[in-house]
Design a protein around this motif. Structure first.
Motif: not given
Length: 441
Positions: A30, A34, A95, A98-99, A134, A137-138, A141, A208
């Motif tokens: 990840s 990123q 996720r 978001y992308y 995002n 959910c950050t 995670y 994701a």
């Protein structure tokens, strides 16, 4: 199965022999993904994308500030997440959305909207929506994956993942820069920038999926979550509260010139993509060379003192960075940035751990989300203050000791000032309130 040689630090951290090692492997992927996405679609490439679509310097600052503003909706994250004993698929869907919004939909805007002002609004709305999703959910995670890096692994993980992620991200970013520079001035110049965004989309969707694969542990709770907990719990915890003050000030200073610096380098200084990316690529090289000395410095000084010292040492280099112009860029910028890479090998790793330094394990989503809000608020204030300064001083020409500074260069000087103020505040809080427990990892 081990990704790195056995009996090495990396081999102990990243392997598939057990669920803990596998979790760290997913986290590493990840970080790599990123970094690659950031360097393929952010920085100079993102600025170039916006400039090509008629976005001026002030509007670039506005668009840059939007993700930080939307990140402040982290206030709702614990309220939502702590009602779910299992969050894997919720986080995966967020996720992926978001992308899709930030990379696919934003890229398609110029093809659908021709009016420059309407484009700015479309960029703002899409980036706000993407980053709200995002942000929700950050912290989920983070709380989930912190299980894979207990105290004894944390220094090694942050240092190695930062280094490896930077190598991969900057390496592919350098390749993209070489292609972009080769096609500069040709009909395919913009096509390369767009193609890089589509490649980043595929990588993001893959990230994701893989990020949702590790074991999901039970989430400790003391009682039913309430919306007010995100403020009341962290603010009642004095050491955590004071640490967040440092995070706030640090992010204001780091971002005061962020919305305009890349545009200044591209338009006024005339740097190439490859030149900047080649300098940036040296950062993971320095991280590798100084990894052990960096960890020893943190272990000897503690997280807060190491952060304060190595942040303070950067202020002369940032003053020099403000002096970069078209006549000296080829000599001054590499020297400045390489020294900053050396100092950043310790300062950046220490800064990464500040939000976790005093966060208790119980109801940790509240503390992580609060730290996200504080960091985002600081970044938003920094970018907003910088944008307002440029808007009020569009033609600034400040003469100092025979040198002339434009508005963006003055913002870089404000950044240097922050590198004096923030360490001073950190040392004061450390001595007055003992915000770091000796030996805390």
């Amino acid at each position: 199965m081990r990704l790195f040689r056995k009996n090495t630090t990396l081999g102990a951290l990243y392997h598939l022999d057990d669920e803990m090692g596998a979790g760290r492997c997913a986290m590493l992927f990840s970080v790599v993904a990123q970094n690659v996405i950031s360097w393929l679609t952010g920085s100079l490439f993102y600025t170039s994308f916006l400039l090509h679509n008629g976005i001026n310097l002030v509007n670039i600052g506005i668009v840059t500030a939007i993700p930080f503003l939307s990140n402040m909706v982290a206030v709702f994250s614990p309220y939502i997440l702590e009602r779910y004993p299992r969050r894997r698929f919720l986080l995966l869907g967020a996720r992926a959305a978001y992308y899709t919004l930030s990379l696919l939909c934003v890229t398609l805007v110029p093809y659908a909207i021709s009016d420059p002002n309407a484009r700015v609004w479309a960029f703002v709305v899409l980036m706000f929506a993407a980053n709200v999703i995002n942000t929700l959910c950050t912290s989920g995670y983070t709380v989930w994956h912190l299980n894979f890096i207990p105290g004894g692994f944390r220094t090694g993980y942050f240092a190695s993942s930062t280094r490896i992620g930077s190598y991969c991200g900057l390496g592919l970013g350098l390749v993209g820069a070489l292609v972009a520079d080769r096609l500069t001035g040709s009909p395919y110049e913009y096509t390369v920038v767009v193609a890089l965004r589509y490649a980043a989309l595929v990588l993001g969707l893959t990230e994701a999926v893989l990020l949702a694969l590790p074991k999901e542990f039970p989430y400790p709770q003391t009682d039913r979550p309430r919306l007010t907990d995100i403020f009341t719990r962290p603010l009642r915890h004095r050491k955590f509260r004071l640490t967040m003050l440092i995070v706030l000030l640090y992010n204001v200073g780091q971002n005061v010139s962020a919305g305009a610096l890349n545009a200044y380098l591209l338009n006024d200084v005339g740097v190439s993509f490859t030149f900047v990316q080649a300098i940036n690529f040296m950062y993971p090289v320095f991280m590798s060379i100084f990894a052990r000395s960096s960890q020893r410095s943190i272990q000897r000084l503690g997280w807060c003192r190491a952060f304060a010292l190595y942040t303070f040492l950067q202020f002369p280099t940032t003053i020099a960075y403000a002096c970069v112009n078209a006549s000296n860029v080829w000599v001054l910028m590499p020297i400045v940035r390489l020294v900053q890479h050396w100092l950043g090998a310790t300062a950046n790793v220490a800064a990464l751990n500040l939000p976790f330094l005093n966060a208790p394990r119980e109801n940790q989503s509240n503390f992580i989300s609060f730290s996200t809000i504080v960091a985002s608020l600081g970044s938003f204030l920094g970018v907003s203050l910088g944008t307002a300064f440029i808007q009020r001083n569009p033609d600034l020409d400040l003469a100092v000791l025979g040198m002339h500074f434009c508005n963006v260069q003055v913002l870089v000087l404000f950044w240097a000032l922050a590198q004096i103020v923030v360490p001073a505040v950190t040392v004061f809080l450390l001595k007055r309130y003992q915000i770091e427990t000796p030996g805390h990892s």
